[in-house]
Design an enzyme around this catalytic site. Structure first.
Site, PDB file in Angstrom:
ATOM      1  N   LYS A  24     -42.459 -29.951 -17.854  1.00 51.37           N
ATOM      2  CA  LYS A  24     -42.957 -29.915 -19.236  1.00 51.37           C
ATOM      3  C   LYS A  24     -43.720 -31.193 -19.567  1.00 51.37           C
ATOM      4  O   LYS A  24     -44.826 -31.160 -20.091  1.00 51.37           O
ATOM      5  CB  LYS A  24     -41.777 -29.723 -20.197  1.00 51.37           C
ATOM      6  CG  LYS A  24     -42.206 -29.468 -21.617  1.00 51.37           C
ATOM      7  CD  LYS A  24     -41.023 -29.155 -22.523  1.00 51.37           C
ATOM      8  CE  LYS A  24     -40.396 -27.838 -22.185  1.00 51.37           C
ATOM      9  NZ  LYS A  24     -39.420 -27.357 -23.149  1.00 51.37           N
ATOM     10  N   ARG A  93     -36.647 -32.628 -26.122  1.00 51.26           N
ATOM     11  CA  ARG A  93     -36.631 -31.444 -25.253  1.00 51.26           C
ATOM     12  C   ARG A  93     -36.405 -31.848 -23.812  1.00 51.26           C
ATOM     13  O   ARG A  93     -36.958 -32.828 -23.341  1.00 51.26           O
ATOM     14  CB  ARG A  93     -37.994 -30.739 -25.302  1.00 51.26           C
ATOM     15  CG  ARG A  93     -38.345 -30.161 -26.634  1.00 51.26           C
ATOM     16  CD  ARG A  93     -39.851 -29.876 -26.683  1.00 51.26           C
ATOM     17  NE  ARG A  93     -40.233 -29.365 -27.989  1.00 51.26           N
ATOM     18  CZ  ARG A  93     -40.280 -28.078 -28.294  1.00 51.26           C
ATOM     19  NH1 ARG A  93     -39.991 -27.172 -27.400  1.00 51.26           N
ATOM     20  NH2 ARG A  93     -40.625 -27.700 -29.509  1.00 51.26           N
ATOM     21  N   GLY A 102     -33.831 -21.599 -20.252  1.00 50.42           N
ATOM     22  CA  GLY A 102     -32.595 -21.449 -21.004  1.00 50.42           C
ATOM     23  C   GLY A 102     -31.474 -22.354 -20.543  1.00 50.42           C
ATOM     24  O   GLY A 102     -30.390 -22.329 -21.101  1.00 50.42           O
ATOM     25  N   MET A 104     -31.490 -25.894 -20.084  1.00 52.51           N
ATOM     26  CA  MET A 104     -31.348 -27.214 -20.669  1.00 52.51           C
ATOM     27  C   MET A 104     -31.552 -27.096 -22.178  1.00 52.51           C
ATOM     28  O   MET A 104     -31.780 -26.035 -22.702  1.00 52.51           O
ATOM     29  CB  MET A 104     -32.351 -28.169 -20.032  1.00 52.51           C
ATOM     30  CG  MET A 104     -32.355 -28.078 -18.525  1.00 52.51           C
ATOM     31  SD  MET A 104     -30.806 -28.619 -17.780  1.00 52.51           S
ATOM     32  CE  MET A 104     -31.010 -30.359 -17.992  1.00 52.51           C
ATOM     33  N   ARG A 338     -47.408 -24.113 -18.476  1.00 55.64           N
ATOM     34  CA  ARG A 338     -47.010 -24.261 -17.078  1.00 55.64           C
ATOM     35  C   ARG A 338     -47.597 -23.090 -16.316  1.00 55.64           C
ATOM     36  O   ARG A 338     -47.974 -22.082 -16.910  1.00 55.64           O
ATOM     37  CB  ARG A 338     -45.487 -24.281 -16.939  1.00 55.64           C
ATOM     38  CG  ARG A 338     -44.881 -22.983 -17.363  1.00 55.64           C
ATOM     39  CD  ARG A 338     -43.393 -22.980 -17.326  1.00 55.64           C
ATOM     40  NE  ARG A 338     -42.967 -21.758 -17.983  1.00 55.64           N
ATOM     41  CZ  ARG A 338     -41.735 -21.497 -18.377  1.00 55.64           C
ATOM     42  NH1 ARG A 338     -40.798 -22.388 -18.210  1.00 55.64           N
ATOM     43  NH2 ARG A 338     -41.439 -20.370 -18.953  1.00 55.64           N
ATOM     44  N   HIS A 454     -34.949 -14.677 -22.925  1.00 58.66           N
ATOM     45  CA  HIS A 454     -34.098 -15.253 -21.880  1.00 58.66           C
ATOM     46  C   HIS A 454     -33.809 -14.233 -20.780  1.00 58.66           C
ATOM     47  O   HIS A 454     -33.950 -14.510 -19.590  1.00 58.66           O
ATOM     48  CB  HIS A 454     -32.791 -15.750 -22.518  1.00 58.66           C
ATOM     49  CG  HIS A 454     -31.799 -16.271 -21.526  1.00 58.66           C
ATOM     50  ND1 HIS A 454     -30.803 -15.488 -20.991  1.00 58.66           N
ATOM     51  CD2 HIS A 454     -31.672 -17.482 -20.956  1.00 58.66           C
ATOM     52  CE1 HIS A 454     -30.091 -16.203 -20.142  1.00 58.66           C
ATOM     53  NE2 HIS A 454     -30.596 -17.427 -20.103  1.00 58.66           N
ATOM     54  N   SER A 775     -33.946 -17.980  24.154  1.00 58.90           N
ATOM     55  CA  SER A 775     -33.974 -17.388  22.815  1.00 58.90           C
ATOM     56  C   SER A 775     -32.753 -17.922  22.070  1.00 58.90           C
ATOM     57  O   SER A 775     -31.616 -17.790  22.539  1.00 58.90           O
ATOM     58  CB  SER A 775     -33.919 -15.864  22.910  1.00 58.90           C
ATOM     59  OG  SER A 775     -33.858 -15.328  21.607  1.00 58.90           O
ATOM     60  N   CYS A 843     -33.501 -15.255  17.872  1.00 62.61           N
ATOM     61  CA  CYS A 843     -33.143 -13.863  17.570  1.00 62.61           C
ATOM     62  C   CYS A 843     -31.895 -13.760  16.699  1.00 62.61           C
ATOM     63  O   CYS A 843     -31.400 -12.668  16.469  1.00 62.61           O
ATOM     64  CB  CYS A 843     -32.981 -13.051  18.847  1.00 62.61           C
ATOM     65  SG  CYS A 843     -31.665 -13.665  19.907  1.00 62.61           S
ATOM     66  N   TYR A 863     -41.925 -17.358  18.984  1.00 64.01           N
ATOM     67  CA  TYR A 863     -41.710 -16.169  18.156  1.00 64.01           C
ATOM     68  C   TYR A 863     -40.369 -16.222  17.434  1.00 64.01           C
ATOM     69  O   TYR A 863     -39.473 -16.964  17.813  1.00 64.01           O
ATOM     70  CB  TYR A 863     -41.787 -14.888  19.005  1.00 64.01           C
ATOM     71  CG  TYR A 863     -40.655 -14.701  19.982  1.00 64.01           C
ATOM     72  CD1 TYR A 863     -39.447 -14.108  19.590  1.00 64.01           C
ATOM     73  CD2 TYR A 863     -40.771 -15.121  21.305  1.00 64.01           C
ATOM     74  CE1 TYR A 863     -38.405 -13.953  20.478  1.00 64.01           C
ATOM     75  CE2 TYR A 863     -39.728 -14.969  22.206  1.00 64.01           C
ATOM     76  CZ  TYR A 863     -38.541 -14.387  21.789  1.00 64.01           C
ATOM     77  OH  TYR A 863     -37.505 -14.237  22.659  1.00 64.01           O
TER      78      TYR A 863
HETATM   79  C1  PEP Z   1     -26.703 -14.862  17.907  1.00 64.69           C
HETATM   80  O1  PEP Z   1     -25.602 -15.281  18.229  1.00 64.69           O
HETATM   81  O2  PEP Z   1     -27.466 -15.460  17.126  1.00 64.69           O
HETATM   82  C2  PEP Z   1     -27.164 -13.572  18.417  1.00 64.69           C
HETATM   83  C3  PEP Z   1     -28.396 -13.146  18.144  1.00 64.69           C
HETATM   84  O3  PEP Z   1     -26.285 -12.819  19.090  1.00 64.69           O
HETATM   85  P1  PEP Z   1     -25.158 -11.953  18.350  1.00 64.69           P
HETATM   86  O4  PEP Z   1     -25.433 -12.002  16.906  1.00 64.69           O
HETATM   87  O5  PEP Z   1     -25.258 -10.606  18.930  1.00 64.69           O
HETATM   88  O6  PEP Z   1     -23.922 -12.706  18.761  1.00 64.69           O
END
Ligand code: PEP
Ligand code: MG
Length: 891
Positions: A24, A93, A102, A104, A338, A454, A775, A843, A863
């Site tokens: 503000k 303010r 809402g 503060m 803003r 609000h 991975s 993963c 990835y």
């Molecule tokens: C992990 O451990 O992050 C994984 C991808 O394997 P899982 O979740 O199957 O143990």
């Protein structure tokens, strides 16, 4: 040593000083620099707040600085604070770096007291009513926000005064009524605080300022920050602004305006105006407002000026701005601007529109949308084909389709949600005390207030469906009535946050148009056009590939349509559930070579078919197949149940030798901590032939598809490796089988490992020697780095850890950069030192978490892999990570 500067005049700051001056304050300064009509004032910095919160008292030098800033303000206004004859009044303010609607506090009319109230009346041309109304408002706000007097004490007294007078509108109370009300308020103040209302104007200002500082740590502010992932230690700034009055008669008023529709993104003039009203009345949604366009007739000069200012602001900020303004006797004042909050759909539309208008480029458009917003757009919508009964219609304030039992208080919302029910919180209007209920509810329905109330602002911020201003609703403590029907607590209603419609009963939902677009269907809509333009740009810019976690052909195919560039994790243990469970059980418990071989031979063709389906769906793209990694107990009968049935059989004298054998075996295999036990590579090394069977099935599937002319790209991944020797053993056996099966097919098979045990991360240099890729399994890596069981902990004590601020968000949701993230960095660096082109991915669940995607980009992974529905989100965030300039070039 330079003296710390704690106070900035509006003419000294600018919009990029948000951390110091709060949003503000920084924007008031920016508008002042642009020459817009901003009342004079100054900002006390967030640093002063942090110093106050650390020690419990104002830092040295602050009081003197405020004195001199106030003197300058008095001089520029030609009035002194609280001068009995001709008072300067100020508002105090809050304003943090992140907008916290809402949360503060604001205190208006500071400087009024028993003497200066007469001076204010004189300033207002002898308007006693106005002066007493202002004074009672000061008492009310000061009492409530500075001294914690329950707000209902004041609002009840006001209601009573109206009742005595036989009127329903505040405006119908006259000066004498308001004078009497002021006296009543003073008594309420004494009753709750044990002292008189402070008459000294500077003392009022000091106390109000300190209350704003303290409100940073108010329970609901803490809760809001946690929801929004705002750091807890930033503090708030305080703005002291010369008062201008919107309640000086019909030629005065107050309003809010948006330069574009914050719900749809459409260009135009949007806002609400309330004639003869002060400051917070519009935002609080206390009285119903008129559309901003009505100001054109009420005060054409101010209207034109406001439109010109809106154009200036949008051009200057190159974005949707929201604005609070006041008109005092025909003179327009800007009280706040803003870059406005907006719905997810509006964020995409506005970004694309601004690109089309040449205001921003596509990189900037990408920065202005988020994966969280895209996720919201992938929510399903109501299917109205069954023509559900419309109860009423309000304002669609935050999109989505929500159905649930109606509840009428935040507490009930929390209770019923905790018991597993979907609830819709129905309130006349919400206020910050309702926050916990709003979080617990699937949706929020209010009878009063517009898009800036609000309820609307907070719901949009949280991505909660909200319909507000459904003013036909007559709401009582445990039910509402509308168009001749009564809905009681527990009755199911459905609310549409886009159209604003409220339906009786549950309404079926259909997929969102954005999901249909990702599915490859043709959808004509401006939203889909905007999403398409921005997604294309994200894909062009991103350095991270996005794969998916999928174990079935259907999931793989869907993920591919959503843009997945392969499979990063196929959990093969998911292929062993259902009727195959028995085969695995036989394999695990096999006592002889013959039994084991029999079980493996039965599994091989089933597995081969699984992989054929997957490789076909992902033809030409990599498919990482993880060798089996179940915690063993998932495949074995329960020890307790088995023991009971054997005991019962013994008691009856029945022959049960098979069960007894099984019980023996299960006892032998029983583990106290299966998650830390015989799973992953350990299982592969303990049960001969298991991994070999899987590798053979993978290779056979690939060979078969290659023979059909397809292009399978299998990657075999070994789970739970902690030592290079484990990987070496699996690898040498695996390589043999692969060689044997695919020789001459042209198929290439990579063999790599998960990095999900801390020791693997710490010895990554060694492990890389035996791996074609890493991975990161961040689920297990988080579990083992913190020592938190990923299956138990969230319910058991995470809430307390979140409350204590040990972490702001579960480390299973967003990657813990300092701890788990450090392990990832070490493994990536040491792995690359050994093999510069080592392929690196992730993963674990974090692969689809927006914040974590940015981290993985910074570390230079190749990835991320996530569930099919998260693929578009990861693509978008990977694109965003690439345009923030914080990425790594080590890929
Ligand atoms: C992990 O451990 O992050 C994984 C991808 O394997 P899982 O979740 O199957 O143990
Ligand atoms: Mg794992």
């Amino acid at each position: 040593m330079a003296v710390q500067k704690y106070v900035y005049d509006f003419s000294e700051g600018h919009k990029d000083l948000k951390q110091l001056l709060g949003g503000k304050g920084a924007n008031l300064a920016e508008m002042t620099r642009l020459g817009l009509p901003v009342p004079a004032g100054f900002t006390v910095t967030t640093e002063a707040c942090r110093a106050y919160l650390a020690t419990g008292s104002a830092p040295d030098g602050l009081a003197a600085e405020i004195d001199s800033q106030l003197a300058a303000l008095e001089q520029s206004m030609g009035r002194e604070l609280g001068d009995p004859a001709d008072p300067l009044l100020v508002s105090v303010r809050s304003g943090a770096a992140f907008s916290m609607p809402g949360m503060m506090e604001t205190v208006l009319n500071v400087g009024l007291n028993d003497a200066s109230v007469a001076g204010l009346a004189a300033q207002a041309g002898g308007d006693d009513r106005f002066a007493w109304d202002s004074y009672r408002r000061l008492l009310q706000m000061f009492g409530k926000t500075v001294c914690d007097v329950p707000g209902e004490e004041f609002s009840d007294a006001l209601e009573e005064a109206k009742k005595v007078r036989g009127v329903t509108d505040d405006l119908a109370l006259d000066a004498d009524d308001l004078r009497a009300l002021t006296e009543r308020y003073k008594r309420i103040f004494v009753k709750y605080t044990g002292r008189e209302f402070p008459q000294e104007p500077r003392e009022q200002m000091r106390q109000a300022m300190e209350a704003v500082f303290r409100s940073w740590n108010a329970e609901r502010a803490v809760l809001y920050r946690r929801q929004e992932r705002i750091p807890a230690d930033l503090g708030t700034a305080v703005n002291v602004v010369a008062m201008v009055f919107g309640n000086l008669g019909p030629d005065s008023g107050t309003g809010v305006a948006f330069t574009r529709d914050p719900a749809s993104g459409a260009q135009g003039i949007y806002g609400d105006y309330l004639q003869n009203a002060q400051g917070e009345d519009v935002v609080a949604g206390i009285r119903n407002t008129v559309a901003l366009q009505a100001l054109k007739d009420l005060d054409p000069r101010s209207y034109d000026e406001l439109l010109a200012i809106m154009a200036t602001l949008e051009g200057h900020y190159r974005d949707l701005c929201d604005i609070e303004f006041t008109i005092e006797r025909g003179k327009l004042w800007m009280l706040q601007t803003r870059v406005g909050k907006r719905t997810a759909g509006a964020a995409f539309r506005i970004a694309a529109q601004l690109v089309a208008e040449g205001m921003i480029d596509l990189d900037e458009a990408l920065r202005r949308v988020s994966g969280a917003q895209l996720a919201q757009l992938m929510f399903p919508r109501f299917d109205l084909a069954g023509e559900p009964a419309t109860l009423t219609r309000g304002i669609g304030a935050s999109p989505g389709a929500a159905a649930g039992q109606a509840v009428f208080s935040a507490d009930r919302a929390v209770e019923l949600a905790a018991a597993g029910h979907d609830v819709i919180l129905v309130r006349r209007e919400t206020n910050p005390e309702d926050l916990a209920g709003m979080i617990a509810a699937k949706g929020i329905l209010t009878a009063r207030g517009g898009k800036t109330s609000h309820a609307a602002v907070v719901a949009r911020g949280m991505g909660r469906t909200c319909v507000c201003g459904a003013d036909e609703l007559e709401i009582a403590a445990d039910r509402f009535a509308v168009s001749g029907r009564t809905v009681s607590e527990g009755d199911v209603i459905s609310i549409d946050g886009t159209s604003g419609r409220v339906y009786l009963g549950p309404v079926p939902v259909r997929p969102s148009e954005v999901v249909q677009y990702f599915e490859g269907e043709r959808v004509d809509s401006t939203l889909v056009e905007a999403v398409d333009a921005i997604m294309r740009h994200a894909d062009q810019r991103r350095r991270l590939a996005v794969r998916t976690n999928a174990d079935t052909g259907a999931d793989a195919a869907r993920a591919r349509r959503f843009g997945a560039q392969g499979i990063g994790l196929c959990r093969t243990e998911h292929m062993f559930l259902g009727d195959r469970k028995e085969l695995v059980e036989k394999l695990i418990l096999a006592q002889s070579e013959v039994d084991r071989t029999k079980a493996l031979n039965a599994l091989l063709p089933l597995q081969r078919d699984d992989f054929i389906e997957l490789f076909r769906a992902m033809d030409g793209l990599p498919v990482t197949v993880r060798l089996i990694d179940p915690p063993l107990h998932e495949f074995l009968p329960s020890l307790e149940e088995l023991a009971v049935s054997v005991a019962v059989a013994r008691e009856r004298g029945e022959e049960h030798s098979e069960d007894e054998q099984l019980l023996d075996a299960v006892r032998r295999m029983h583990e106290q901590n299966p998650m830390l036990g015989l799973r992953g590579v350990r299982l592969g090394l303990v049960i001969p032939g298991l991994f070999a069977m899987q590798v053979r099935a993978i290779a056979q599937a690939a060979a078969q598809l290659a023979a059909e002319g397809l292009d399978p790209r299998p990657e075999i991944m070994v789970p739970l490796v902690g030592a290079v020797q484990e990987l070496e053993m699996v690898r040498s056996e695996g390589e043999h089988i692969v060689e044997e099966v695919i020789a001459g097919t042209g198929v290439q098979v990579l063999i790599g490992t998960m990095i999900e045990v801390p020791r693997a991360a710490l010895t990554a240099g060694q492990i890389a020697e035996a791996a074609d890729f890493f991975s990161f399994g961040t689920n297990d890596l988080t579990q083992m780095a913190w020592g938190f069981s990923r299956d138990d902990v969230e319910g058991a004590f995470f809430w307390r850890y979140l409350e204590l601020g040990i972490f702001g968000i579960s480390p299973f949701e967003a990657i813990d950069r300092e701890g788990v993230g450090r392990l990832i960095r070490i493994a990536a660096e040491e792995g690359r030192q050994v093999k510069p082109h080592l392929k690196l991915g992730v993963c674990g669940e974090h692969g689809g978490d927006p914040e974590s995607v940015h981290f993985f980009d910074q570390v230079g992974l190749h990835y991320v892999s996530c569930s099919p529905f998260r693929v578009p989100i990861a693509r978008l965030e990977a694109g965003r990570a690439a345009v923030t300039g914080e990425g790594s070039d080590s890929r």
